[in-house]
Design an enzyme around this catalytic site. Structure first.
Site, short mmCIF file in Angstrom:
data_model
loop_
_atom_site.label_atom_id
_atom_site.label_comp_id
_atom_site.label_asym_id
_atom_site.label_seq_id
_atom_site.Cartn_x
_atom_site.Cartn_y
_atom_site.Cartn_z
N GLY A 1 0.87 -1.17 0.00
CA GLY A 1 0.00 0.00 0.00
C GLY A 1 0.90 1.22 0.00
N CYS B 1 6.20 -5.21 0.49
CA CYS B 1 6.33 -3.87 -0.11
C CYS B 1 6.25 -2.79 0.98
CB CYS B 1 5.30 -3.68 -1.22
SG CYS B 1 5.69 -2.29 -2.32
N ARG C 1 12.68 3.70 0.04
CA ARG C 1 11.33 3.77 -0.54
C ARG C 1 11.41 4.03 -2.04
NH1 ARG C 1 8.08 7.99 0.54
NH2 ARG C 1 6.14 6.86 0.20
N ARG D 1 6.30 0.21 -7.32
CA ARG D 1 6.88 1.29 -6.51
C ARG D 1 7.57 0.72 -5.27
NH1 ARG D 1 2.45 5.32 -4.95
NH2 ARG D 1 4.23 6.42 -4.08
N HIS E 1 5.13 -8.41 -4.25
CA HIS E 1 3.74 -8.73 -3.89
C HIS E 1 3.38 -10.16 -4.27
CE1 HIS E 1 2.29 -4.52 -3.13
NE2 HIS E 1 3.31 -4.23 -3.91
N GLU F 1 1.09 -11.93 -3.13
CA GLU F 1 -0.36 -12.09 -3.07
C GLU F 1 -1.05 -11.79 -4.40
OE1 GLU F 1 0.36 -7.78 -2.25
OE2 GLU F 1 1.37 -9.67 -1.78
#
Length: 201
Positions: free
Chosen positions: A50, A82, A111, A141, A181, A183
């Protein structure tokens, strides 16, 4: 413990449903967690992808920061993907000055290290301790790990392309983090790895 462990997904912001589905597929009783009493009822926690600055603010608004800090200190297994990796780092580069995480894993992360949304990409990543072919890793990102402490195991690095050699998966004790990610891909191996870690704890 062979019964299905109860694993929460921190449901303040991010891809919560996808993690709940992956954890369920991996054999856990998965549920969203937004309040301290819900955290009390789980054996492990996932901090999803997120926006890390938003998750940081909402952790304070929902009074979740101190309860999560205490559970991490007590040994609760936590997996951050992430933004979740950023939230577990002891040091964040290119973060906001008011951004605070849970500082569970002794590592420095950067980041948006791979670039903004347009620079998101996919790459194969082999994870130590997870059998089979390399993960088809999706980076959005994403952060990368610039430094790890003595007690941190590097589990995976990007193996090809301009980011080759960058650390993207780590573990310290019961804490696990990835830049990517899992998922979003339908590959449940990493979620099974975490479910097994929660069972063992």
């Amino acid at each position: 413990m062979t019964a299905a462990p109860a694993i929460g997904v921190l449901a303040l912001q991010g891809d919560v449903r996808e993690h709940v589905a992956a954890l369920t597929g991996a054999g856990a009783h998965a549920r969203p967690v937004r309040r301290p009493r819900e955290l009390d009822a789980v054996d492990g926690l996932v901090i999803p992808g997120g926006e890390s600055t938003t998750i940081s603010k909402l952790a304070d608004i929902f009074d979740m920061r101190e309860p999560i800090d205490k559970r991490i200190a007590a040994g609760m297994p936590v997996y951050g993907s992430c933004a979740g990796m950023i939230m577990l780092a002891t040091e964040v580069l290119d973060g906001r000055p008011d951004q605070r995480g849970f500082a569970g894993i002794e590592m420095t992360v950067r980041r948006n290290a791979f670039g903004r949304q347009v620079d998101s990409f996919e790459a194969p990543v082999t994870i130590a301790g997870v059998a089979g072919e390399p993960f088809h890793a999706v980076f959005i990102r994403a952060p990368w790990v610039e430094r790890v402490g003595v007690g941190v195991d590097v589990l995976g690095e990007v193996t090809e392309g301009p980011a080759a050699g960058r650390i993207v998966a780590v573990r310290q004790g019961n804490l696990l983090a990835t830049s990517f990610h899992p998922e979003l891909t339908g590959d449940l191996r990493l979620h099974r790895y975490f479910v097994d870690l929660v069972r063992a704890a």
